[in-house]
Motif scaffolding. Sequence first.
Motif, PDB file in Angstrom:
ATOM      1  N   ASP A 183       0.814  -1.222   0.000  1.00 35.02           N
ATOM      2  CA  ASP A 183       0.000   0.000   0.000  1.00 35.02           C
ATOM      3  C   ASP A 183       0.847   1.271   0.000  1.00 35.02           C
ATOM      4  N   GLU A 184       2.168   1.115  -0.081  1.00 39.17           N
ATOM      5  CA  GLU A 184       3.102   2.232  -0.235  1.00 39.17           C
ATOM      6  C   GLU A 184       3.136   3.184   0.962  1.00 39.17           C
ATOM      7  N   VAL A 185       2.993   2.605   2.167  1.00 36.55           N
ATOM      8  CA  VAL A 185       3.217   3.384   3.387  1.00 36.55           C
ATOM      9  C   VAL A 185       4.394   2.799   4.158  1.00 36.55           C
ATOM     10  N   PHE A 186       5.214   2.042   3.478  1.00 36.67           N
ATOM     11  CA  PHE A 186       6.412   1.424   4.020  1.00 36.67           C
ATOM     12  C   PHE A 186       7.342   1.198   2.832  1.00 36.67           C
ATOM     13  N   SER A 187       8.577   0.868   3.103  1.00 32.55           N
ATOM     14  CA  SER A 187       9.522   0.638   2.013  1.00 32.55           C
ATOM     15  C   SER A 187       9.008  -0.458   1.078  1.00 32.55           C
ATOM     16  N   THR A 188       8.907  -0.154  -0.209  1.00 28.38           N
ATOM     17  CA  THR A 188       8.376  -1.118  -1.173  1.00 28.38           C
ATOM     18  C   THR A 188       9.243  -2.370  -1.273  1.00 28.38           C
ATOM     19  N   ARG A 189      10.454  -2.297  -0.766  1.00 25.66           N
ATOM     20  CA  ARG A 189      11.324  -3.474  -0.762  1.00 25.66           C
ATOM     21  C   ARG A 189      10.668  -4.630   0.008  1.00 25.66           C
TER      22      ARG A 189
ATOM     23  N   PRO B 232       5.799   5.038  22.758  1.00 24.47           N
ATOM     24  CA  PRO B 232       6.949   5.428  21.922  1.00 24.47           C
ATOM     25  C   PRO B 232       7.002   4.655  20.609  1.00 24.47           C
ATOM     26  N   TRP B 233       6.649   3.372  20.653  1.00 20.72           N
ATOM     27  CA  TRP B 233       6.671   2.573  19.425  1.00 20.72           C
ATOM     28  C   TRP B 233       5.624   3.089  18.431  1.00 20.72           C
ATOM     29  N   LEU B 234       4.458   3.473  18.942  1.00 18.40           N
ATOM     30  CA  LEU B 234       3.413   4.016  18.074  1.00 18.40           C
ATOM     31  C   LEU B 234       3.851   5.346  17.471  1.00 18.40           C
ATOM     32  N   VAL B 235       4.540   6.168  18.246  1.00 21.37           N
ATOM     33  CA  VAL B 235       5.049   7.444  17.727  1.00 21.37           C
ATOM     34  C   VAL B 235       6.024   7.194  16.576  1.00 21.37           C
ATOM     35  N   ILE B 236       6.896   6.202  16.742  1.00 23.91           N
ATOM     36  CA  ILE B 236       7.824   5.847  15.660  1.00 23.91           C
ATOM     37  C   ILE B 236       7.043   5.419  14.420  1.00 23.91           C
ATOM     38  N   GLY B 237       6.020   4.617  14.633  1.00 25.79           N
ATOM     39  CA  GLY B 237       5.209   4.157  13.509  1.00 25.79           C
ATOM     40  C   GLY B 237       4.519   5.295  12.783  1.00 25.79           C
ATOM     41  N   LEU B 238       3.967   6.226  13.535  1.00 22.84           N
ATOM     42  CA  LEU B 238       3.304   7.377  12.914  1.00 22.84           C
ATOM     43  C   LEU B 238       4.297   8.222  12.121  1.00 22.84           C
ATOM     44  N   ALA B 239       5.533   8.304  12.616  1.00 28.60           N
ATOM     45  CA  ALA B 239       6.563   9.047  11.887  1.00 28.60           C
ATOM     46  C   ALA B 239       6.891   8.339  10.569  1.00 28.60           C
TER      47      ALA B 239
END
Length: 475
Positions: A308-314, A418-425
């Motif tokens: 879905d192109e919200v993460f590295s396409t690799r 903190p993990w969720l904040v990283i994910g949102l970033a």
Amino acid sequence: MATDGTKSDRSLARDIGPFGAIATVVAGTLGAGLFVTLGTASSTTGPSVILIIALSGIIAMAIAINYSWLATIFPAAGSTYSYITRVFRNRLAGFVATWSLWLGYMAAVSVLALGFGSYLQVFYPAVDPRWAGIALITLLFVVNMLGARRYSISQNAIFLLLVVSILVLVIPGTFTVEAGNYTPFFTGGFDGALAAAVPLFYAYIGIAVAGEIGAEVKNPSRNLPLAMAGGTLILIALYMWTAAVIYGVVGDYTVLAGSDRPLSTAAETFLPVNATAIVGIGGLLATASSVHAVMAAGIKLPYCWAWDEVFSTRFSEVNDRWRTPHWSLLTLFVVSSGLTFWTGGLDQVIAIATFSYLIAYGATSFTAMYLYLNRPALREKAAFDPGRWIFVPGLLGLGGCVLLLSQAYQGSMTIYVPWLVIGLAVFSAYWYLGKQSETDVDAILDTLPGVPTDEYSPAIVDEPTMADDGTPADD
């Protein structure tokens, strides 16, 4: 945006049959509950664990029905992520609901692998559980890399051996149960029962794992409901039967609550042979099968985000020969292997995993009810029509998750937030890049993660959900 052709080139192969899907749910879940939780959970509530298993099983079955129904509409990889994003036409909602699950999957692989090492010490006391766990992770990494069919064959074999090892314990024990051992039944009142409910629900935590591999299951409209609902029913029966035996043969439940291997402790009272060795074999099989299933499921979330192109396409690239998302699998292998040496923090991460599962399960239950009311074109594509009865499992699943979250959140927030904040970033960065390149989000959401374009027709998608200003909803 990736073209339809590129999407199809990154699709997965439907090589897992009905037995493999059931084995993924049942054998992939037993290691988390059967060999430890059924005994240790009694510390707050006593033999009434048997009843709480049944009540937790009702919630688990409700959730399994919600997943089963949605899976027939969206036979995709990623279950919760795919269901939420395709129903609400919004990638952020699905990402938030599943980001912490990825961490939970990787930690679960580590914890279960360490459990495998601990059971191996029954036969080889000098073995370091960490290195034994890494050896198991490495072996199953190779099997998973070789594709869904080889995963299915190996999981089926482990499943059959595991069921035999469990029956060797519970069948003889059934004939030595003493009813007086069940009293007192409740020892901690309502608060004690509620405290036991969270770890006992963790025993069902893998009920929807077949949904993660939904794009690899043959005839998904039949086999996914069979695996999730049927597998949950098998788990309820096995858990209740085993709990009834171990509390019926041991006169003092606190002995089980304080035991590292409660099944072995119970079996020593009725088995004429070495109970520890038999339980050790069962523990090895249960933890190995759970690691195997969690690895197969855990690699699908980054694969879906990348699709879905919200993460590295690799992470959505697949091996040309085996159709395996190799970068996603390699990442899980490296992180999980490293986490086996971080034993002090794994308990907290597993608590976060349980918290995250409850969020995902509650969100999916809500999604099922929302779809029934507001997305009629999608509803008509389901393999079966539950009618308004869908609100029974929907409300049970959502309400049960909310109730359990009231207990499960304790001690989880210090890492979860903190993990969720990283994910949102991470999401924000890829969302911004997509905006800059004018990514067609609607076109992406008209596909299903892991499913070739010619297998899933975007024509079933009805009018997109509208935002408050009347425009089509976006991220």
